[in-house]
Structure formats: structure tokens, C-alpha cells
Design a protein around this motif. Sequence first.
Motif, PDB file in Angstrom:
ATOM      1  N   TYR A 182       0.838  -1.196   0.000  1.00 52.06           N
ATOM      2  CA  TYR A 182       0.000   0.000   0.000  1.00 52.06           C
ATOM      3  C   TYR A 182       0.876   1.251   0.000  1.00 52.06           C
ATOM      4  N   ASP A 183       0.378   2.315  -0.620  1.00 52.06           N
ATOM      5  CA  ASP A 183       1.115   3.581  -0.618  1.00 52.06           C
ATOM      6  C   ASP A 183       0.931   4.324   0.707  1.00 52.06           C
ATOM      7  N   ILE A 184      -0.296   4.267   1.230  1.00 52.86           N
ATOM      8  CA  ILE A 184      -0.636   4.958   2.470  1.00 52.86           C
ATOM      9  C   ILE A 184      -1.511   4.039   3.313  1.00 52.86           C
ATOM     10  N   ALA A 185      -1.233   3.987   4.610  1.00 52.23           N
ATOM     11  CA  ALA A 185      -2.089   3.270   5.556  1.00 52.23           C
ATOM     12  C   ALA A 185      -2.574   4.283   6.582  1.00 52.23           C
ATOM     13  N   VAL A 186      -3.895   4.339   6.775  1.00 47.82           N
ATOM     14  CA  VAL A 186      -4.499   5.377   7.599  1.00 47.82           C
ATOM     15  C   VAL A 186      -5.086   4.774   8.867  1.00 47.82           C
ATOM     16  N   GLY A 187      -4.738   5.353  10.007  1.00 52.12           N
ATOM     17  CA  GLY A 187      -5.402   5.005  11.252  1.00 52.12           C
ATOM     18  C   GLY A 187      -6.788   5.619  11.237  1.00 52.12           C
ATOM     19  N   SER A 188      -7.831   4.784  11.259  1.00 48.80           N
ATOM     20  CA  SER A 188      -9.189   5.270  11.031  1.00 48.80           C
ATOM     21  C   SER A 188     -10.080   5.081  12.254  1.00 48.80           C
ATOM     22  N   ARG A 189     -10.833   6.127  12.562  1.00 48.64           N
ATOM     23  CA  ARG A 189     -11.827   6.067  13.634  1.00 48.64           C
ATOM     24  C   ARG A 189     -13.184   5.647  13.112  1.00 48.64           C
ATOM     25  N   HIS A 190     -13.299   5.539  11.788  1.00 45.05           N
ATOM     26  CA  HIS A 190     -14.619   5.359  11.187  1.00 45.05           C
ATOM     27  C   HIS A 190     -14.722   4.117  10.311  1.00 45.05           C
ATOM     28  N   VAL A 191     -14.001   3.065  10.688  1.00 41.21           N
ATOM     29  CA  VAL A 191     -14.210   1.741  10.124  1.00 41.21           C
ATOM     30  C   VAL A 191     -14.481   0.800  11.295  1.00 41.21           C
ATOM     31  N   ALA A 192     -14.926  -0.420  10.985  1.00 42.54           N
ATOM     32  CA  ALA A 192     -15.254  -1.370  12.050  1.00 42.54           C
ATOM     33  C   ALA A 192     -14.073  -1.550  12.994  1.00 42.54           C
ATOM     34  N   GLY A 193     -14.312  -1.342  14.286  1.00 44.82           N
ATOM     35  CA  GLY A 193     -13.266  -1.450  15.292  1.00 44.82           C
ATOM     36  C   GLY A 193     -12.674  -0.124  15.707  1.00 44.82           C
ATOM     37  N   GLY A 194     -12.962   0.939  14.946  1.00 42.72           N
ATOM     38  CA  GLY A 194     -12.458   2.265  15.283  1.00 42.72           C
ATOM     39  C   GLY A 194     -13.460   3.052  16.096  1.00 42.72           C
ATOM     40  N   ASP A 195     -12.989   4.108  16.752  1.00 53.60           N
ATOM     41  CA  ASP A 195     -13.867   4.908  17.605  1.00 53.60           C
ATOM     42  C   ASP A 195     -13.253   6.292  17.794  1.00 53.60           C
TER      43      ASP A 195
END
Length: 379
Positions: A132-145
Motif C-alpha cells: 500500500y502507498d498509504i495506511a491510515v489510522g481510522s476512527r470510522h471503520v469497524a473497530g475504530g472509535d
Amino acid sequence: MNAGLSRGPAGPACEAGATAADVSIVVPCYNERANVRPMVAALSQALAGREWEVIFVDDNSPDGTIDEVRALAEQDGRVRGVLRVGRRGLSSAVIEGVLSSSARIVAVMDGDMQHDESCLGQLIDAVARDGYDIAVGSRHVAGGDNAGLASGWRTFLSDSGIRIVQMILPVRLGDPMSGFFAMRRDLFERTVPRLSGTGFKILLDVFLSAPQRPRVLEVPFVFRPRAAGESKLDVLVLLQFAAMLGDKLCRGFLPIRFIGFGLVGLIGILVNLAVLEIGRRCGTDFATGQWLGTLVAMVTNFWMNNALTYRDRRLRGMRMWLGLGLFMVICAAGAVADVGIARAIFSSDGQWGLASMAGAAIAVVWNYAVSSTLIWRVR
């Protein structure tokens, strides 16, 4: 002014035979002294077995953040500090931090301990191992908050911003407003000439500026409550966010500062009209009211430009008063040009509206160009 670099002579990364860092963690910070040591300790645990370094980019914090970084760098060679003097802003701090790195992968996270460092391994592996070119820490996918947001108002602002941004993004992304991500350094460097470098949303700037559509993966994380310090979100940050979106929609044709300068000018017109109306109700003649309105509008425009448009070059003390005087002289010259050009166009075709708009446009360009050069010294 040039950035000051500090790096300790000792520590794991400086031992004999140690290899260069595989990943650089860039941490933009302002008044985060209390979080420096806890963050490095957390990174040491989360990145055990990896070759890494952390680069704290400090905007000359009055709480002595850079002093804490330097003290720790003397003990641990994986710690570096970049001191910026006379410049402010998260996005531009990240840019300088990444450009000071030689690691193949760079990760970005806030200095307030709200980003979960235990997710860094997944972000790094997504780029280093999975392509992957970029990996994003996400609050808005399953498991995020996003439970760590300080208030319902901040939650509303964040969610609203995400919905707006998703309409113009070139990729599908659940959390384009995240400040927690890892990416290939070479892609970041190829994107830098297109970045606005304004505001707090560097990831969004990257996605809107990348020369190619990046392959992206979202990794869920829980946004934690702030442990120390205070939030940097204020109305100025929101205005910078809007200006950055405007710059991208205009494809860089109009500089962000010019857009901000023009918006401030519109506010000045409203101030002028308001003062003129107050004067009329108080029995002041038109000429006196117009002069008072113009004077108040000039002062208002200077204050707003100093606080917003040129926030990273804000004038203080005696320089601010000298700048105000020069700004009023520049605006007076712009007004003379406005009237002269408007009269010339009006005498040619007799159209009030066209003549007035042309004169005002010339005055705005004049005021912006000269103010940027002589007062706030933008290069």
C-alpha cells in the motif's frame, strides 16, 4: 529562519553497527512537553524489534517542549528534534519533519498521546510488506472509535468535515481527516510541491495533491482522550481548513493567502458599512462617517490578516504597530489606484458596475502583493 536539529549521541540507534531507521515517526508539536517522554516510552514498546526514530517538530513552544526533546535525545539516539522559529502550523511542520528523514517509510501522529501507538506496526506493515502507498489510522471503520474527542461540538465538526471532504476525494476513505498514518517517503516527496502546507489536515492535503491515485488501507484505532496539554482546535483552524479546500478546488490557481486576504477584505467592507450606518444614526455627515468607516475597516483588516491570513508570520509588539502604519499607507495607495482605474473605465464605457469591480480588483491585488512583500515578508 533555519530549523535547529538535535540528536543525542547515545542510545539504541547509535550503537556500533546499528542500521539506519526503517521508519521515521514524525510528531508535530506545540506545548507538549509533558507528553514527550511518555510518547517515546510508548513507541519503544510498540515498535520493539524494529529500527525506528522519532522526529519531534516543535514550533518554538513556550513550555520548553524542545528542551525536553533534547534532554531525551542525549539518552536515546532514536530521538530527534526540529525547532522551528517564526513558523507555525501542523501541516508545514509535518512536511519539514518528513523531509528531514531518510527512512523509506514515514509515519505521522499527534504529540498528545491520543493516537494509539500500538497500531503503528499494522500501518507500517501495510506499506512495507503489503504494497500500500498509504495506511491510515481510522476512527470510522469497524473497530475504530472517536470517543476521545473532547465534546459533542468537536464530534459534530469532525463528522461534518468528513462528509464534505468525501464528496471531493479521489479515493474512498472513511476517515480522511485522520492525522495518524504511514506512507512511502518517496511518494510524499513527489507530492510536496503540490501541497498547500496550510492548516492541520496534512493527510487530506496529501490525498488531494498526490500525483497518482494512491493505494490506501484503513486500520481501525480508538481515538483516546488527551492525557496532558490542551486542544489546538479553534476558529482559526476551521478557517484554514476551508481555505485549504478552496485552494484545492481552484487547483492552486489562487494562492491560499490571497483567498484569505480577499475574504478579510469583504469583512472590511461590511465593517465600513456598519460604521457608516452608525455614524448616520448619530447625525454624522457622510464624509466624516466614510472616513471613520474606512479607518476602522483598515484596522480590522490588518488585525484579521495578522491573526489569520499571515498567522505563521504574525507581527507582535512594536513590529505590529509599524506594520499597521505601513498597511494603512498601502491601502490608501490602493484606494487611489481603485478610484483612478474605475474613473478610466467609466469614462470609456459608462458602466458603473464594471468600473467599480475592476477598480476594486486592482486594489485588492495591489494591497495583497505589497503587504505580503513589505509587511509580512512572504517569500
